[in-house]
Each structure stands twice: as structure tokens, then as C-alpha cells.
Design a protein around this motif. Structure first.
Motif, short mmCIF file in Angstrom:
data_model
loop_
_atom_site.label_atom_id
_atom_site.label_comp_id
_atom_site.label_asym_id
_atom_site.label_seq_id
_atom_site.Cartn_x
_atom_site.Cartn_y
_atom_site.Cartn_z
N UNK A 1 17.39 13.04 71.72
CA UNK A 1 17.00 12.99 70.30
C UNK A 1 18.10 13.59 69.42
N UNK A 2 18.68 14.69 69.87
CA UNK A 2 19.76 15.33 69.10
C UNK A 2 20.96 14.39 68.99
N UNK A 3 21.35 13.79 70.12
CA UNK A 3 22.51 12.91 70.14
C UNK A 3 22.30 11.70 69.23
N UNK B 1 39.25 32.01 61.20
CA UNK B 1 38.12 31.51 60.41
C UNK B 1 36.84 31.59 61.25
N UNK B 2 35.80 32.12 60.67
CA UNK B 2 34.53 32.27 61.38
C UNK B 2 33.92 30.93 61.74
N UNK B 3 33.53 30.77 63.00
CA UNK B 3 32.84 29.56 63.44
C UNK B 3 31.34 29.80 63.39
N UNK B 4 30.60 28.74 63.12
CA UNK B 4 29.14 28.78 63.15
C UNK B 4 28.65 27.86 64.25
N UNK B 5 28.03 28.44 65.27
CA UNK B 5 27.58 27.69 66.43
C UNK B 5 26.05 27.73 66.48
N UNK B 6 25.43 26.56 66.57
CA UNK B 6 23.97 26.48 66.63
C UNK B 6 23.51 26.37 68.09
N UNK B 7 22.59 27.24 68.47
CA UNK B 7 22.09 27.28 69.84
C UNK B 7 20.57 27.07 69.85
N UNK B 8 20.12 25.83 69.98
CA UNK B 8 18.67 25.59 70.10
C UNK B 8 18.15 26.20 71.40
N UNK B 9 16.98 26.81 71.35
CA UNK B 9 16.42 27.41 72.56
C UNK B 9 14.91 27.23 72.61
N UNK B 10 14.41 27.01 73.82
CA UNK B 10 12.96 27.01 74.06
C UNK B 10 12.61 28.18 74.97
N UNK B 11 13.58 29.12 75.12
CA UNK B 11 13.43 30.35 75.90
C UNK B 11 13.40 30.10 77.40
N UNK C 1 25.01 37.44 65.54
CA UNK C 1 23.86 36.62 65.88
C UNK C 1 22.87 36.53 64.71
N UNK C 2 22.29 35.37 64.58
CA UNK C 2 21.29 35.12 63.56
C UNK C 2 20.16 34.33 64.21
N UNK C 3 18.92 34.55 63.80
CA UNK C 3 17.80 33.82 64.40
C UNK C 3 17.11 32.94 63.35
N UNK C 4 16.65 31.79 63.82
CA UNK C 4 15.93 30.85 62.96
C UNK C 4 14.66 30.43 63.69
N UNK C 5 13.51 30.76 63.13
CA UNK C 5 12.23 30.30 63.65
C UNK C 5 11.64 29.35 62.61
N UNK C 6 11.33 28.12 63.04
CA UNK C 6 10.92 27.13 62.04
C UNK C 6 9.78 26.25 62.52
N UNK C 7 8.80 26.07 61.63
CA UNK C 7 7.71 25.12 61.86
C UNK C 7 8.22 23.75 61.43
N UNK C 8 8.87 23.07 62.37
CA UNK C 8 9.54 21.81 62.02
C UNK C 8 9.89 21.07 63.31
N UNK C 9 10.20 19.79 63.16
CA UNK C 9 10.72 19.02 64.28
C UNK C 9 12.14 19.48 64.56
N UNK C 10 12.53 19.51 65.83
CA UNK C 10 13.83 20.05 66.23
C UNK C 10 14.98 19.37 65.50
N UNK C 11 15.00 18.04 65.52
CA UNK C 11 16.14 17.33 64.92
C UNK C 11 16.21 17.54 63.41
N UNK C 12 15.05 17.62 62.76
CA UNK C 12 15.04 17.84 61.31
C UNK C 12 15.58 19.23 60.96
N UNK C 13 15.19 20.22 61.75
CA UNK C 13 15.66 21.58 61.50
C UNK C 13 17.15 21.70 61.78
N UNK C 14 17.63 20.99 62.80
CA UNK C 14 19.06 21.00 63.11
C UNK C 14 19.86 20.41 61.94
#
Length: 281
Positions: A134-136, A1-11, A88-101
Motif C-alpha cells: 500500500x505504501x509503495x 543538513x538534518x535528515x527526516x526519516x519516517x519509521x512506521x511501526x506496529x510495535x 526522535x519524535x513520535x506520531x500517534x494518529x487515528x488515520x489510515x497508514x498511507x494517508x498519515x504518511x
């Protein structure tokens, strides 16, 4: 089964290190890795939210930097990472980090968030770093794996679950830990700090439930004397038993909750040198 893993990054190098850890951790699994970058220009923090030319230009510049940063990250991954099971998939969002997560978890069926964290470099820093905290504390419905700065991947063989058995365990809480242990063929060492000599009937029941849930994997129970601060006791346990991954269930009033509220000066012993798996409670 395909897993979906979210990787927040600030580069940053720290974020890249966490990405590398994730790729190695799931090297044998079919995964889609969602690379997330959020941006919030200073204008949004003003109480004057009227759109003006200056604000629009600033937002456009931040958007361009975010998109190009993700594109460069994707090129880097495609050039140096060749695993036919990984997408791989990319998400660029004008949003607060926790809200976008939160939105990504719901829309993209995220199974785990993996993020990097910096160690203490000054007394004003808090344990784990502000974004990680904040994420936790956002009460997310999926586990968060926190990778320490500069930590190089080693396949975890020994996982410690720290608990006081004061809360009931159900399958949804334990499943992330159980599946991680099965995937890694790791042992789970359940550890309690002895604040009282004996467990109450309620605590014994919770321990029994936990052992039942983990019956398919090698498990042992350990009782640590309360000889110093809890942070020191846990650190000692990690070092003595060669623990590779520390797991805790997050409760606002539990020990991990306490650590996320206190300044780093009170928790210098607990800047964990190993990854921390935070399980939603």
C-alpha cells in the motif's frame, strides 16, 4: 543538513528490526526519526459513522495503546541507543497508514520512509506484505526503503538498479539513489534484462542520461539474459554479484508494479533477502 526519516511501526519485532537498520544506516548523519503508529478501530469501517458510547470507548482504548506503545518504544531507544546526532519524535494518529504518511511527508519534510516487511508464510500473502505494498502504490514523493524480516544490518557496498530504460530519468528520480550511494561509498550496478537484442534510440538516450547523473560514483552496466522469469533473473544477479541493496523505480506498469499486483505464489523467488529501495517515478 538534518535528515527526516519516517519509521512506521506496529510495535512488532519486524518493525523494530527496520528501526535498528535505519539507526545504523544513518549513524553518521544528523537525523530526526519520526516514529509513526496509526490506529483505525473497526467502527470506522462501518457505513454508520455516528459517534456512540461504544465507538468512543473503542477509539479511546486504541489511542491509549498507540500512545503507550510509542512511549515504550522511545524509552527502549533512549536506553540502548546513544548517538548525539539522532533525535526522535513520535506520531500517534487515528488515520489510515498511507494517508498519515502522505501528511507527514508534507508537514515534516520527510526524506525517506523505512519500513519492515514479513516474508511469505502462506499462499494468501502477497509479495512484501500488504501494508508495504500500500505504501509503495501510494505514489509518495519520497523513497521507501523496505527491510526484510530478520535482516541484520550490513553496510551496503553494492547497489543494483534494475531498469529497462523505457522511461526517462531526471534528476529528481535519480537523486535519492545517487545520494544513498555517495553516503555509503557504494558502487551502483545498472542491470537490464535482455528482452530484446538491442536498445532503441530512446533507451540508449535514457541509459546515457542515467550514466551522466551517476558519473560521480563508481557505476557499471550489466546485461542479463532472459533465461527465466524476471524474478529469477534478478535473484540470480543479486546472488552472483553479491548485491547488498536492490533499487527500482516504481511505475504502475513496470516490473515492480507487476510484482505488487500478483499473488505470492507467482513470486516466491522474489521474496528479496536484501533491502529494497523503491524510488518514486
Amino acid at each position: 543538513m538534518m535528515k527526516n526519516i519516517l519509521l512506521p511501526t506496529d510495535f512488532s519485532e519486524n518493525a523494530w528490526n527496520a528501526i535498528e537498520y535505519a539507526l545504523k544506516l544513518f549513524k553518521d548523519d544528523e537525523c530526526t526519526f519520526h516514529l509513526l503508529n496509526t490506529y483505525t478501530p473497526a467502527i470506522v469501517h462501518s457505513r454508520f459513522m455516528a459517534i456512540n458510547t461504544e465507538g468512543r470507548l473503542l477509539e479511546d482504548a486504541c489511542h491509549s495503546a498507540s500512545v503507550s506503545g510509542l512511549e515504550n518504544l522511545l524509552i527502549k531507544l533512549q536506553g540502548g541507543h546513544h548517538n548525539p546526532k539522532h533525535y526522535f519524535n513520535t506520531i500517534s494518529s487515528f488515520n489510515l497508514l498511507t494517508e498519515e504518511i502522505k501528511e507527514a511527508i508534507e508537514v515534516r519534510n520527510i526524506d525517506m520512509i523505512i519500513t519492515g516487511t514479513k516474508g511469505a508464510s502462506g499462499l494468501k500473502e502477497i509479495f512484501l506484505g500488504s501494508n508495504t505494498v500500500r505504501i509503495i502504490k501510494s505514489n509518495l514523493p519520497c523513497p521507501v526503503l523496505v527491510v526484510p524480516e530478520n535482516f541484520k544490518f550490513e553496510r551496503p557496498r553494492e547497489i543494483a538498479l534494475v531498469t529497462d530504460f523505457m522511461r526517462n530519468f531526471d534528476a529528481s528520480i535519480i537523486e535519492p539513489l545517487k545520494q544513498t550511494a555517495i553516503q555509503l561509498e557504494a558502487r551502483v550496478r545498472i542491470m537490464r534484462i535482455n528482452e530484446t537484442e538491442e536498445l532503441s534510440k530512446y533507451q540508449k538516450s535514457n541509459l546515457s542520461t542515467l550514466e551522466d547523473y551517476l558519473s560521480e560514483i563508481p557505476t557499471s552496466v550489466h546485461w542479463m539474459p532472459y533465461f527465466a522469469s524476471k524474478a529469477h533473473v534478478i535473484q540470480s544477479f543479486i546472488e552472483e554479484l553479491g548485491i547488498d541493496l536492490l533499487a527500482m523505480v516504481y511505475h504502475r506498469h513496470g516490473f515492480l508494479g507487476e510484482l505488487t499486483r500478483e499473488p505470492v505464489i507467482k513470486n516466491l523467488a522474489f521474496h528479496s533477502k536484501i533491502p529494497l529501495l523503491v524510488i518514486p517515478g
